[in-house]
Design a protein around this motif. Sequence first.
Motif, PDB file in Angstrom:
ATOM      1  N   PHE A  94     -40.274 -18.500   0.018  1.00  0.00           N
ATOM      2  CA  PHE A  94     -40.046 -17.849  -1.265  1.00  0.00           C
ATOM      3  C   PHE A  94     -39.558 -16.434  -0.991  1.00  0.00           C
ATOM      4  CE2 PHE A  94     -42.937 -21.227  -2.361  1.00  0.00           C
ATOM      5  CZ  PHE A  94     -42.455 -21.678  -3.577  1.00  0.00           C
ATOM      6  N   ILE A  95     -38.492 -16.014  -1.688  1.00  0.00           N
ATOM      7  CA  ILE A  95     -37.892 -14.703  -1.428  1.00  0.00           C
ATOM      8  C   ILE A  95     -37.615 -13.977  -2.741  1.00  0.00           C
ATOM      9  CG2 ILE A  95     -36.799 -15.479   0.725  1.00  0.00           C
ATOM     10  CD1 ILE A  95     -34.128 -15.593  -0.883  1.00  0.00           C
ATOM     11  N   PRO A  96     -37.555 -12.624  -2.702  1.00  0.00           N
ATOM     12  CA  PRO A  96     -37.110 -11.887  -3.898  1.00  0.00           C
ATOM     13  C   PRO A  96     -35.651 -12.230  -4.205  1.00  0.00           C
ATOM     14  CG  PRO A  96     -38.191 -10.428  -2.313  1.00  0.00           C
ATOM     15  CD  PRO A  96     -37.962 -11.732  -1.615  1.00  0.00           C
ATOM     16  N   ALA A  97     -35.317 -12.305  -5.471  1.00  0.00           N
ATOM     17  CA  ALA A  97     -33.967 -12.713  -5.884  1.00  0.00           C
ATOM     18  C   ALA A  97     -32.885 -11.781  -5.349  1.00  0.00           C
ATOM     19  CB  ALA A  97     -33.892 -12.780  -7.412  1.00  0.00           C
ATOM     20  N   ASP A  98     -33.193 -10.484  -5.197  1.00  0.00           N
ATOM     21  CA  ASP A  98     -32.162  -9.532  -4.765  1.00  0.00           C
ATOM     22  C   ASP A  98     -31.843  -9.625  -3.277  1.00  0.00           C
ATOM     23  OD1 ASP A  98     -34.430  -8.423  -3.700  1.00  0.00           O
ATOM     24  OD2 ASP A  98     -34.331  -6.543  -4.816  1.00  0.00           O
ATOM     25  N   GLN A  99     -32.557 -10.476  -2.537  1.00  0.00           N
ATOM     26  CA  GLN A  99     -32.277 -10.633  -1.108  1.00  0.00           C
ATOM     27  C   GLN A  99     -31.194 -11.669  -0.827  1.00  0.00           C
ATOM     28  OE1 GLN A  99     -35.746 -11.361   1.282  1.00  0.00           O
ATOM     29  NE2 GLN A  99     -36.598  -9.307   0.955  1.00  0.00           N
ATOM     30  N   LEU A 100     -30.771 -12.395  -1.848  1.00  0.00           N
ATOM     31  CA  LEU A 100     -29.754 -13.425  -1.661  1.00  0.00           C
ATOM     32  C   LEU A 100     -28.366 -12.842  -1.869  1.00  0.00           C
ATOM     33  CD1 LEU A 100     -29.142 -16.461  -1.193  1.00  0.00           C
ATOM     34  CD2 LEU A 100     -29.232 -16.748  -3.668  1.00  0.00           C
ATOM     35  N   ASP A 101     -27.538 -12.914  -0.842  1.00  0.00           N
ATOM     36  CA  ASP A 101     -26.162 -12.429  -0.917  1.00  0.00           C
ATOM     37  C   ASP A 101     -25.358 -13.360  -1.836  1.00  0.00           C
ATOM     38  OD1 ASP A 101     -23.528 -11.653  -0.546  1.00  0.00           O
ATOM     39  OD2 ASP A 101     -23.765 -11.308   1.607  1.00  0.00           O
ATOM     40  N   PRO A 102     -24.769 -12.843  -2.921  1.00  0.00           N
ATOM     41  CA  PRO A 102     -23.992 -13.695  -3.837  1.00  0.00           C
ATOM     42  C   PRO A 102     -22.866 -14.466  -3.152  1.00  0.00           C
ATOM     43  CG  PRO A 102     -24.391 -11.550  -4.826  1.00  0.00           C
ATOM     44  CD  PRO A 102     -24.844 -11.447  -3.406  1.00  0.00           C
ATOM     45  N   LEU A 103     -22.357 -13.964  -2.023  1.00  0.00           N
ATOM     46  CA  LEU A 103     -21.293 -14.669  -1.305  1.00  0.00           C
ATOM     47  C   LEU A 103     -21.749 -16.052  -0.833  1.00  0.00           C
ATOM     48  CD1 LEU A 103     -19.575 -11.992   0.989  1.00  0.00           C
ATOM     49  CD2 LEU A 103     -18.568 -13.208  -0.943  1.00  0.00           C
ATOM     50  N   MET A 104     -23.055 -16.231  -0.674  1.00  0.00           N
ATOM     51  CA  MET A 104     -23.570 -17.488  -0.138  1.00  0.00           C
ATOM     52  C   MET A 104     -23.659 -18.588  -1.189  1.00  0.00           C
ATOM     53  SD  MET A 104     -26.624 -16.013   2.330  1.00  0.00           S
ATOM     54  CE  MET A 104     -26.783 -17.545   3.255  1.00  0.00           C
ATOM     55  N   LEU A 105     -23.596 -18.234  -2.464  1.00  0.00           N
ATOM     56  CA  LEU A 105     -23.824 -19.199  -3.539  1.00  0.00           C
ATOM     57  C   LEU A 105     -22.694 -20.224  -3.644  1.00  0.00           C
ATOM     58  CD1 LEU A 105     -25.160 -16.737  -6.256  1.00  0.00           C
ATOM     59  CD2 LEU A 105     -26.494 -18.295  -4.842  1.00  0.00           C
ATOM     60  N   GLU A 106     -23.080 -21.492  -3.848  1.00  0.00           N
ATOM     61  CA  GLU A 106     -22.102 -22.573  -4.002  1.00  0.00           C
ATOM     62  C   GLU A 106     -22.384 -23.359  -5.285  1.00  0.00           C
ATOM     63  OE1 GLU A 106     -20.287 -23.917   0.111  1.00  0.00           O
ATOM     64  OE2 GLU A 106     -22.413 -24.447   0.030  1.00  0.00           O
ATOM     65  N   LYS A 107     -22.426 -24.685  -5.183  1.00  0.00           N
ATOM     66  CA  LYS A 107     -22.557 -25.575  -6.343  1.00  0.00           C
ATOM     67  C   LYS A 107     -23.973 -25.557  -6.928  1.00  0.00           C
ATOM     68  CE  LYS A 107     -20.814 -29.038  -8.866  1.00  0.00           C
ATOM     69  NZ  LYS A 107     -19.677 -28.907  -9.762  1.00  0.00           N
ATOM     70  N   SER A 108     -24.061 -25.677  -8.251  1.00  0.00           N
ATOM     71  CA  SER A 108     -25.356 -25.680  -8.945  1.00  0.00           C
ATOM     72  C   SER A 108     -25.655 -27.044  -9.554  1.00  0.00           C
ATOM     73  CB  SER A 108     -25.364 -24.615 -10.054  1.00  0.00           C
ATOM     74  OG  SER A 108     -25.166 -23.331  -9.524  1.00  0.00           O
ATOM     75  N   TYR A 109     -26.943 -27.405  -9.563  1.00  0.00           N
ATOM     76  CA  TYR A 109     -27.400 -28.684 -10.114  1.00  0.00           C
ATOM     77  C   TYR A 109     -28.647 -28.445 -10.966  1.00  0.00           C
ATOM     78  CZ  TYR A 109     -24.610 -30.234  -6.110  1.00  0.00           C
ATOM     79  OH  TYR A 109     -23.606 -30.396  -5.188  1.00  0.00           O
ATOM     80  N   TYR A 110     -28.672 -29.059 -12.145  1.00  0.00           N
ATOM     81  CA  TYR A 110     -29.893 -29.037 -12.953  1.00  0.00           C
ATOM     82  C   TYR A 110     -30.849 -30.096 -12.417  1.00  0.00           C
ATOM     83  CZ  TYR A 110     -27.771 -26.053 -16.520  1.00  0.00           C
ATOM     84  OH  TYR A 110     -27.192 -25.010 -17.188  1.00  0.00           O
ATOM     85  N   LEU A 111     -32.110 -29.735 -12.296  1.00  0.00           N
ATOM     86  CA  LEU A 111     -33.131 -30.679 -11.858  1.00  0.00           C
ATOM     87  C   LEU A 111     -33.990 -31.066 -13.046  1.00  0.00           C
ATOM     88  CD1 LEU A 111     -34.300 -29.149  -8.438  1.00  0.00           C
ATOM     89  CD2 LEU A 111     -32.579 -30.915  -8.857  1.00  0.00           C
ATOM     90  N   GLN A 112     -34.062 -32.371 -13.297  1.00  0.00           N
ATOM     91  CA  GLN A 112     -34.845 -32.898 -14.411  1.00  0.00           C
ATOM     92  C   GLN A 112     -36.060 -33.637 -13.852  1.00  0.00           C
ATOM     93  OE1 GLN A 112     -33.436 -36.500 -16.438  1.00  0.00           O
ATOM     94  NE2 GLN A 112     -33.515 -35.353 -18.363  1.00  0.00           N
ATOM     95  N   PRO A 113     -37.257 -33.447 -14.454  1.00  0.00           N
ATOM     96  CA  PRO A 113     -38.423 -34.178 -13.950  1.00  0.00           C
ATOM     97  C   PRO A 113     -38.216 -35.687 -14.054  1.00  0.00           C
ATOM     98  CG  PRO A 113     -38.905 -33.106 -16.058  1.00  0.00           C
ATOM     99  CD  PRO A 113     -37.585 -32.584 -15.598  1.00  0.00           C
ATOM    100  N   ASP A 114     -38.563 -36.402 -12.989  1.00  0.00           N
ATOM    101  CA  ASP A 114     -38.333 -37.850 -12.931  1.00  0.00           C
ATOM    102  C   ASP A 114     -39.659 -38.589 -12.838  1.00  0.00           C
ATOM    103  OD1 ASP A 114     -37.032 -40.275 -12.800  1.00  0.00           O
ATOM    104  OD2 ASP A 114     -36.718 -40.188 -10.634  1.00  0.00           O
TER     105      ASP A 114
END
Length: 320
Positions: A94-114
């Motif tokens: 678990f990390i603080p949100a500001d530690q993630l470099d935006p350059l690293m971000l790629e595809k997003s997926y919604y997760l639904q409880p199954d």
Amino acid sequence: MRAIWTGSIAFGLVNVPVKAYGATEDHDISLHQVHSADGGRIKYERRCEICGKKIKYKDIDKAYDDGERTVVLTDEDMDALPAERSREIEVVQFIPADQLDPLMLEKSYYLQPDSKSPKAYELLRRTLEDTDKLAVVRFALRQKTRLGVLRVRSKAMVLQSIMWADELRDAEFAEPEKTARISAQELKMSATLVESYSGDFTPEDFSDDYQIQLQQLIDAKIEQGEDLDTEATFGAASSQDGEEGVLDLMEALKRSIAGNGKSAGKGSAGKPSGRASGTRTPKKSTGSSSKAGKSGTAKKKKASSSASKKKASSDAEKSA
């Protein structure tokens, strides 16, 4: 909507069954290629260079060539990899949100409880929300092991894949060779210009002008055919750019601030009156006037009438 992946989030000894759905979609107008002479559609064939036969997609395997030998990898080979068989999204940190470099971000997926009991899903979602942290995860999807983060959006969890560290290029090659001297006055005026454009980000305030204009062009082309007059459809190309020549940096800052201040009251509150509202801001570039002049000339050429188009087409046929 069909789920693209089903599995579970492994959160310590807690197991959270989920389904993954694509969180984004492409709004670009779909175009295909045609032969300019007769409009025939261009097709691409999968043809074997040894036997010359057209190959069906189901008969295609992957291969690796090291320069001397070729190793063929079948779907069965790829599915046998332990990482590919995993159906878990493993939480590793678990990390603080500001530690993630935006350059690293790629595809997003919604997760639904199954599952019929979504308590574990809600527990993890609330934990991420209350702690304001991102969960770093490892998972396998489409024959690739991936790194990702879990975050909260509204009442749902989002899985966002991120690039591996060795996939990011170092920025050193893009840095200026010499550091330009910036005066305190230039820095102050630049900050003033930034402040005049500042406001809360509302994505809905922005539109994809290119796609809107492309659809307008398609509709006009359907209605008018080859007699389409682009100048009548879109208006004459502006020749304003380049007329004033090269602006001094301080002068460019002053005009930008003055121009934005005059038009700020015309838009809605909190919105800058620049590109978001579709208006032109004063020229900030200190590039050469000759390049700007050429750009203006090129724009004029594109706005040709239907008569000039027919003449050009006729001349081209004669020369052929």
